[in-house]
Design a protein around this motif. Sequence first.
Motif, PDB file in Angstrom:
ATOM      1  N   ARG A  44       0.869  -1.135   0.078  1.00 52.45           N
ATOM      2  CA  ARG A  44      -0.089   0.079  -0.104  1.00 52.45           C
ATOM      3  C   ARG A  44       0.863   1.140  -0.024  1.00 52.45           C
ATOM      4  N   CYS A  45       0.359   2.186  -0.550  1.00 52.46           N
ATOM      5  CA  CYS A  45       1.267   3.561  -0.840  1.00 52.46           C
ATOM      6  C   CYS A  45       0.823   4.371   0.599  1.00 52.46           C
ATOM      7  N   PRO A  46       2.049   4.593   1.221  1.00 52.07           N
ATOM      8  CA  PRO A  46       1.694   5.457   2.633  1.00 52.07           C
ATOM      9  C   PRO A  46       1.007   6.701   2.419  1.00 52.07           C
ATOM     10  N   LYS A  47       1.341   7.372   1.186  1.00 54.63           N
ATOM     11  CA  LYS A  47       0.672   8.659   1.081  1.00 54.63           C
ATOM     12  C   LYS A  47      -0.646   8.626   0.716  1.00 54.63           C
ATOM     13  N   CYS A  48      -0.984   7.850  -0.258  1.00 52.79           N
ATOM     14  CA  CYS A  48      -2.235   7.622  -1.008  1.00 52.79           C
ATOM     15  C   CYS A  48      -3.169   6.895   0.069  1.00 52.79           C
ATOM     16  N   GLN A  49      -2.865   6.162   0.797  1.00 56.37           N
ATOM     17  CA  GLN A  49      -3.447   5.412   1.876  1.00 56.37           C
ATOM     18  C   GLN A  49      -4.493   4.344   1.612  1.00 56.37           C
ATOM     19  N   ASN A  50      -4.884   4.237   0.517  1.00 55.94           N
ATOM     20  CA  ASN A  50      -6.074   3.429  -0.228  1.00 55.94           C
ATOM     21  C   ASN A  50      -5.554   2.972  -1.344  1.00 55.94           C
ATOM     22  N   SER A  56      -0.522   3.713  -7.760  1.00 59.09           N
ATOM     23  CA  SER A  56      -0.329   5.191  -7.253  1.00 59.09           C
ATOM     24  C   SER A  56       0.673   6.000  -8.049  1.00 59.09           C
ATOM     25  N   TYR A  89       8.109   1.636   7.041  1.00 60.49           N
ATOM     26  CA  TYR A  89       6.816   2.076   6.731  1.00 60.49           C
ATOM     27  C   TYR A  89       5.473   1.619   7.933  1.00 60.49           C
ATOM     28  N   PHE A  92       1.028  -0.685   8.229  1.00 55.77           N
ATOM     29  CA  PHE A  92      -0.055  -0.244   7.238  1.00 55.77           C
ATOM     30  C   PHE A  92       0.456  -0.126   5.989  1.00 55.77           C
ATOM     31  N   TYR A  95      -1.327  -4.554   2.580  1.00 55.49           N
ATOM     32  CA  TYR A  95      -2.672  -4.920   2.568  1.00 55.49           C
ATOM     33  C   TYR A  95      -3.242  -5.881   3.537  1.00 55.49           C
TER      34      TYR A  95
END
Length: 165
Positions: A44-50, A56, A89, A92, A95
């Motif tokens: 999962r992208c830590p910035k985009c969150q979902n 992303s 990271y 989180f 997934y």
Amino acid sequence: MTRLLRTLMMLMVMSLSGHLPAAIYEFSSPELQERFEELVYELRCPKCQNQNIADSNSPLASDLRDEVQRLLEDGYSDEAIRNHMTDRYGEFVLYKPQVNERTAILWFGPAAAVLTALIGLFWWLRVKARRDHVAAEAAPQVDEMDEQRLAELKRQAADYEVRRD
């Protein structure tokens, strides 16, 4: 006419560019390419969150894809790459987080909530059934003698009404 057609083609290409990968990655073997594609959809992208890092467009996701490519080329296993990303990271980034004491509520919380609701419903229905049963037993039982007495009282009341008029 050709100018309009070129303009339309450029607009179509530009609109599709968001759906194309941000960069094309070169690998030394097709197996590494397959592993890369699986991993970038699992992280999962830590910035985009979902969004996963494959979908992303953020600069951080691009850096993470580059990092995954580098680690694959360096011979890291998929599990080692996941551990590396988790160390940097946190859980989180996965997934499907690992089952441990910190993530137990994520894995077992929904099942516990449903189980608690079912137990509560069963208990409520049981208490309600007991109340209904007790109420049915507590209701006065009318036997034949009571029915005769009631009929007699009704007849007396009717006679009284007739005499009063």
